[in-house]
Scaffold this motif. Structure first.
Motif, PDB file in Angstrom:
ATOM      1  N   ALA A   1       0.744  -1.079  -0.021  1.00 35.64           N
ATOM      2  CA  ALA A   1       0.043   0.106  -0.041  1.00 35.64           C
ATOM      3  C   ALA A   1       1.023   1.306   0.136  1.00 35.64           C
ATOM      4  N   THR A   2       1.916   1.173   0.488  1.00 36.55           N
ATOM      5  CA  THR A   2       2.945   2.226   0.830  1.00 36.55           C
ATOM      6  C   THR A   2       3.337   2.538  -0.544  1.00 36.55           C
ATOM      7  N   LYS A   3       3.973   1.404  -1.049  1.00 36.52           N
ATOM      8  CA  LYS A   3       4.722   1.674  -2.413  1.00 36.52           C
ATOM      9  C   LYS A   3       3.643   2.099  -3.555  1.00 36.52           C
ATOM     10  N   ALA A   4       2.510   1.464  -3.448  1.00 33.27           N
ATOM     11  CA  ALA A   4       1.362   1.683  -4.398  1.00 33.27           C
ATOM     12  C   ALA A   4       1.002   3.371  -4.328  1.00 33.27           C
ATOM     13  N   ARG A   5       0.991   3.961  -3.095  1.00 29.83           N
ATOM     14  CA  ARG A   5       0.644   5.431  -3.027  1.00 29.83           C
ATOM     15  C   ARG A   5       1.732   6.207  -3.513  1.00 29.83           C
ATOM     16  N   GLN A   6       3.170   5.808  -3.161  1.00 33.20           N
ATOM     17  CA  GLN A   6       4.303   6.406  -3.583  1.00 33.20           C
ATOM     18  C   GLN A   6       4.145   6.496  -5.430  1.00 33.20           C
ATOM     19  N   GLU A   7       3.822   5.565  -5.783  1.00 32.56           N
ATOM     20  CA  GLU A   7       3.704   5.352  -7.401  1.00 32.56           C
ATOM     21  C   GLU A   7       2.270   6.014  -7.816  1.00 32.56           C
ATOM     22  N   GLY A   8       1.475   6.512  -7.227  1.00 32.19           N
ATOM     23  CA  GLY A   8       0.286   7.387  -7.577  1.00 32.19           C
ATOM     24  C   GLY A   8      -1.012   6.707  -7.686  1.00 32.19           C
ATOM     25  N   LEU A   9      -1.139   5.624  -6.938  1.00 31.40           N
ATOM     26  CA  LEU A   9      -2.522   4.824  -6.657  1.00 31.40           C
ATOM     27  C   LEU A   9      -3.097   5.474  -5.794  1.00 31.40           C
ATOM     28  N   PRO A  10      -4.607   5.744  -5.976  1.00 25.87           N
ATOM     29  CA  PRO A  10      -5.615   6.429  -5.183  1.00 25.87           C
ATOM     30  C   PRO A  10      -5.593   5.689  -3.784  1.00 25.87           C
ATOM     31  N   ILE A  11      -4.763   5.291  -3.083  1.00 27.73           N
ATOM     32  CA  ILE A  11      -4.878   4.735  -1.692  1.00 27.73           C
ATOM     33  C   ILE A  11      -5.348   5.633  -0.604  1.00 27.73           C
ATOM     34  N   VAL A  12      -6.695   5.210  -0.218  1.00 34.49           N
ATOM     35  CA  VAL A  12      -7.355   5.959   0.944  1.00 34.49           C
ATOM     36  C   VAL A  12      -6.495   5.981   2.193  1.00 34.49           C
ATOM     37  N   LEU A  13      -6.368   7.025   2.848  1.00 39.69           N
ATOM     38  CA  LEU A  13      -5.698   7.125   4.101  1.00 39.69           C
ATOM     39  C   LEU A  13      -6.851   6.704   5.323  1.00 39.69           C
ATOM     40  N   GLY A  14      -6.389   5.976   6.185  1.00 37.29           N
ATOM     41  CA  GLY A  14      -6.945   5.892   7.510  1.00 37.29           C
ATOM     42  C   GLY A  14      -6.679   6.731   8.390  1.00 37.29           C
ATOM     43  N   THR A  15      -7.634   6.631   9.464  1.00 37.29           N
ATOM     44  CA  THR A  15      -7.568   7.455  10.685  1.00 37.29           C
ATOM     45  C   THR A  15      -6.676   6.930  11.818  1.00 37.29           C
ATOM     46  N   GLN A  16      -6.668   7.597  12.929  1.00 36.07           N
ATOM     47  CA  GLN A  16      -5.748   7.191  14.043  1.00 36.07           C
ATOM     48  C   GLN A  16      -6.744   6.018  14.943  1.00 36.07           C
ATOM     49  N   LYS A  17      -7.949   5.810  14.585  1.00 33.59           N
ATOM     50  CA  LYS A  17      -9.155   5.334  15.302  1.00 33.59           C
ATOM     51  C   LYS A  17      -8.767   3.888  15.980  1.00 33.59           C
ATOM     52  N   TYR A  18      -8.011   3.348  15.187  1.00 35.33           N
ATOM     53  CA  TYR A  18      -7.676   1.806  15.391  1.00 35.33           C
ATOM     54  C   TYR A  18      -6.635   1.933  16.639  1.00 35.33           C
ATOM     55  N   LYS A  19      -6.133   2.951  17.051  1.00 36.61           N
ATOM     56  CA  LYS A  19      -5.271   2.980  18.405  1.00 36.61           C
ATOM     57  C   LYS A  19      -6.155   3.051  19.585  1.00 36.61           C
ATOM     58  N   GLU A  20      -7.333   3.106  19.547  1.00 38.59           N
ATOM     59  CA  GLU A  20      -8.258   3.064  20.342  1.00 38.59           C
ATOM     60  C   GLU A  20      -8.864   1.675  20.853  1.00 38.59           C
ATOM     61  N   TYR A  21      -8.374   0.659  20.024  1.00 40.76           N
ATOM     62  CA  TYR A  21      -8.823  -0.632  20.067  1.00 40.76           C
ATOM     63  C   TYR A  21      -7.582  -1.199  21.027  1.00 40.76           C
ATOM     64  N   ARG A  22      -8.297  -2.302  21.942  1.00 41.51           N
ATOM     65  CA  ARG A  22      -7.438  -2.854  22.982  1.00 41.51           C
ATOM     66  C   ARG A  22      -6.108  -3.485  22.508  1.00 41.51           C
ATOM     67  N   LYS A  23      -6.029  -3.882  21.040  1.00 48.19           N
ATOM     68  CA  LYS A  23      -4.731  -4.250  20.775  1.00 48.19           C
ATOM     69  C   LYS A  23      -4.459  -3.561  19.131  1.00 48.19           C
ATOM     70  N   ILE A  24      -3.398  -3.371  19.027  1.00 46.21           N
ATOM     71  CA  ILE A  24      -3.019  -2.790  17.490  1.00 46.21           C
ATOM     72  C   ILE A  24      -1.894  -3.489  17.124  1.00 46.21           C
ATOM     73  N   PRO A  25      -1.971  -3.463  15.753  1.00 49.44           N
ATOM     74  CA  PRO A  25      -0.960  -4.324  14.950  1.00 49.44           C
ATOM     75  C   PRO A  25       0.605  -3.791  15.140  1.00 49.44           C
ATOM     76  N   THR A  26       1.777  -4.645  15.018  1.00 53.17           N
ATOM     77  CA  THR A  26       3.193  -4.148  14.843  1.00 53.17           C
ATOM     78  C   THR A  26       3.399  -3.515  13.757  1.00 53.17           C
ATOM     79  N   THR A  27       2.871  -3.530  12.632  1.00 53.97           N
ATOM     80  CA  THR A  27       2.985  -2.824  11.272  1.00 53.97           C
ATOM     81  C   THR A  27       2.058  -1.723  11.154  1.00 53.97           C
ATOM     82  N   GLY A  28       2.872  -0.563  11.089  1.00 54.75           N
ATOM     83  CA  GLY A  28       1.629   0.596  10.599  1.00 54.75           C
ATOM     84  C   GLY A  28       2.235   1.819  11.437  1.00 54.75           C
TER      85      GLY A  28
END
Lengths: 414, 356
Positions: free
Chosen positions: B312-339
């Protein structure tokens, strides 16, 4: 090695069937099919015990063992085993010894040479554990290990191709007048050298772009993309493997023809090289056209499953290896039938049997695989490959027919 | 158990060879061919809520689990998964029709039941299930992270109408029937599904509501799974939107299929896992996908889950319309190690919403 006779052991060895043909061939085939199923289940199957079919761990193992077997048969004339041993030992003792030596050498090449010498002190991408230890993004167990074995598989394929290419085309030239040890090691080293050169051009750009970010100062971007419709180096695998099988068939099914008609050995070699490469590429393009028809869709650049270009090119190699298995069964178990017609007709008949038999085995593999091999029904699974089974079967076939003298269905003619 | 399986397989030899000899057709029914294009109608809009995209939280741990049990060819039901690493995938899809009416679809149902219960409560899916406000559940495929949390859905809405691929293995069918318990993989369900069940085959194309359709693809998938489905939406004045679970069939295969088979299909948007760099590893083939997707003219790509943060990072760098997410996921009790810590959130993560 210097005191050994000049005649190659496989030229000197004369075998005869214990049972009449084709019964002998069918019985041998049945036994090797059963044996292959046992070995697959215990060593490779996802439902078995060792589970080497990851798939690249198992594929790297069988290809490395096949490479070592070729070195032994075609280059070193079974050195370090002495001719007296090959002539007089019981086939079971001889077979077990040669097999154990080949497996041991194969494991040595994989885990000592590639993983712990080259991977530790040179090219890290040959070693899964070293990639994982690097701690880089994506270098985790499974993916890193599979990628490292991919590099080994491609390197070994190049080594097998160039080694067989040289001995088929040039025999031991230009060292034909040297002692056996000199000429064997010379051809072996030349095969390695040519393979390394080919790997640098054909596979190294893939390896450098297999990381994020791409290692742009290590290699150019994959230059074959416009023809291959993919940046994956599997494209080259798709023509090298058919070319290799054409080399097999030149020696086995076509009895050296048509290239042996060229008297000048250097010219014969050049014509052989160019011809098998053209035949390999032709086979690749024809197979892809057949797949366009069969799947009712052309490949999609960036697509997946059966429309993925990389999968298509790998599947070309898979198909031709089914045919190589069929050709080897004919050669080793059915006395290279037919023997009587004139050579062009003999060669044509054998080729048709190999192609037709290969397609039949291919069909059986995909229909029976989910029952016997633990595979998932269908075609196009990510990273899956039938090559693990075909190469394993080919290795078992060669081991039985060559190392064990086809025991107990064949024996040496006195 | 394994030895018994082996003996059973040997006994089956004769029958199987007989079947093969009779010339059974292609193992995979193709279903890709061009035919009369289907008119699926139009809808007004599609709203997707990411209930959970975190099937696992730590990729190295997940890969170690896969590796230690024999690799990606081993059945998911045979892996002793590290339980504390597991989450699951689930999306809530709300379709607004041209007449203003609405339909709600639940796509997939997570992996670990306590995680499913947690994210259902966070997103309000629990209430929707209990009040039977969900019209349809679509289980995209049999993978553990999309299906094994089924009990969390069924204990709230036992007779929910459901669509699954017709390629489920016996274990998956037993799980759905409330008759399965596996102490190795730690998956169980004792609540049988009692509602209408549609098992969709590869030659079928299911038009669900105006502008909404489901397509199944019969293909082999890692961890011994077979077949996957996706949702198509034809949004008025915008174009075709795809919503996927893992998309093992490939985003480009899916879009090309739509072009060949759906009347007026013009790619517009995509939501879900795209199964590319699922474990943050790279391969030159992934560059092929970026180039291919560029040519499709998509305007919104809201990806997550098994797409691969790195892709997703590389695709966005190369101009694909990757939609950005918010920081809401950090309110969940567990968050992923990547990102976390990255400059941009290139995933639509837990709790995020997108409207097409």
């Amino acid at each position: 090695m210097t005191s050994e006779p000049e005649t190659n052991w496989l030229q000197e060895r004369k075998l005869k069937d214990v049972l009449p043909q084709p019964l002998s061939g069918f019985v041998s085939l049945a036994v090797i099919v059963l044996l292959s199923q046992l070995i697959w289940y215990f060593l490779f199957s996802p439902n078995g015990y060792v589970k080497l079919y990851t798939p690249n761990t198992g594929l790297a193992l069988v290809i490395t063992i096949l490479m070592v077997i070729h070195w032994g048969m075609d280059v070193f004339d079974f050195w370090p085993f002495r001719r007296d041993f090959l002539r007089n030992a019981h086939p079971v003792v001889k077979g077990m010894s040669l097999t154990a030596f080949s497996i041991g050498m194969g494991l040595f090449v994989m885990y000592v040479i590639y993983e712990n010498i080259i991977g530790r002190f040179g090219a890290i991408f040959f070693s899964g554990p070293r990639l994982i230890a690097s701690g880089g993004l994506g270098q985790y167990s499974q993916t890193a290990t599979e990628n490292a074995f991919y590099a080994q598989i491609m390197m070994n394929t190049c080594i097998i191709f160039f080694t067989i290419l040289w001995v088929t085309s040039y025999r031991y030239k230009p060292w034909q007048d040297d002692v056996k040890a000199t000429r064997a090691f010379s051809v072996w080293l030349l095969g390695l050298l040519l393979a390394i050169v080919a790997f640098v051009f054909l596979f190294y750009p893939h390896i450098a772009h297999q990381f994020y970010p791409p290692q742009i100062f290590m290699a150019v971007s994959p230059w074959w993309e416009q023809w291959a419709k993919t940046q994956s180096s599997i494209f080259h695998f798709g023509w090298i493997v058919p070319s290799l099988v054409m080399l097999y068939w030149t020696s086995m099914l076509w009895e050296g023809r048509p290239f042996s008609l060229i008297g000048n050995l250097w010219l014969r070699g050049i014509v052989t090289v160019l011809s098998v490469i053209v035949l390999g590429i032709s086979f690749m393009l024809t197979s892809n056209a057949v797949m366009d028809w069969y799947f009712d869709s052309e490949m999609i650049p960036g697509g997946m499953a059966t429309e993925q270009p990389a999968w298509r090119w790998n599947h070309v190699a898979e198909i031709v290896m089914f045919m190589a298995v069929a050709g080897s069964i004919l050669y080793h178990y059915f006395d290279n039938w037919p023997r009587n017609p004139r050579l062009p007709l003999r060669a044509l008949t054998r080729t048709l049997v190999a192609v037709g038999g290969g397609l039949l085995i291919c069909k059986l593999y995909y229909v029976l695989g989910p029952i016997f091999l633990g595979t998932v029904a269908g075609l196009g699974q990510e990273n899956d490959t039938s090559l693990c089974w075909t190469v394993m079967f080919l290795v078992l076939l060669i081991v039985h027919a060559v190392f064990f003298d086809g025991y107990p269905f064949r024996k040496q003619a006195k | 158990m394994q030895r018994r399986d082996f003996l059973k397989s040997m006994v089956a030899t004769g029958a199987a060879i007989t079947v093969a000899g009779m010339g059974v057709g292609p193992v995979v029914k193709k279903g890709w061919g061009a035919r009369k294009k289907e008119d699926i109608g139009q809808c007004k809009s599609v709203k997707v809520t990411c209930v959970s995209e975190t099937a696992w939280f730590d990729s190295p741990r997940m890969l170690a689990d896969i590796k230690e049990t024999g690799g990606a060819m081993v059945s998911s039901y045979a892996h002793p998964w590290t339980q504390e690493n597991l989450g699951g995938y689930c999306a809530l899809v709300e379709v607004e029709q041209l007449d203003g009416s609405k339909h709600t679809i639940l796509m997939d149902t997570c992996w670990r039941q306590d995680w499913a219960d947690y994210v259902f409560q966070k997103s309000g899916v629990d209430t929707l299930l209990e009040k039977k406000k969900i019209d349809l559940m679509v289980v995209t495929h049999e993978h553990h992270d999309h299906f094994w949390g089924i009990k969390s859905t069924l204990k709230r809405y036992q007779n929910i109408p459901m669509v699954i691929p017709n390629t489920f293995y016996p274990e998956g069918k037993l799980l759905l029937a409330g008759k399965y318990k596996n102490d190795i993989a730690k998956v169980d369900n004792d609540i049988p599904h009692t509602g209408p069940l549609t098992e969709l085959g590869p030659d079928q194309f299911m038009k669900v509501y105006p502008g909404v359709a489901i397509k199944m693809y019969d293909l082999p998938i890692m961890n011994r799974v077979r077949g996957e489905m996706n949702l198509f939406f034809n949004v008025r004045d915008k174009g075709l939107v795809t919503v996927t679970g893992c998309c093992h069939m490939g985003i480009l295969n899916m879009l090309y299929w739509a072009e060949r088979n759906i009347e007026g299909a013009k790619p517009y948007g995509a939501y879900g896992g795209l199964h590319i760099a699922a474990f943050e590893n790279w391969d030159p083939k992934f560059d092929d996908i970026i180039k291919g997707v560029k040519k499709m003219g998509l305007e919104k790509i809201a990806c997550n889950h098994c797409t691969g943060w790195v892709w997703a990072t590389k695709a966005r760098q190369e101009g694909l319309p990757i939609v950005l997410g918010t920081q809401k996921y950090k309110e969940y009790r567990k968050i992923p190690t990547t990102g976390p810590g990255a400059k941009e959130n290139v995933y639509l993560r837990n709790g995020d919403v997108i409207v097409f």
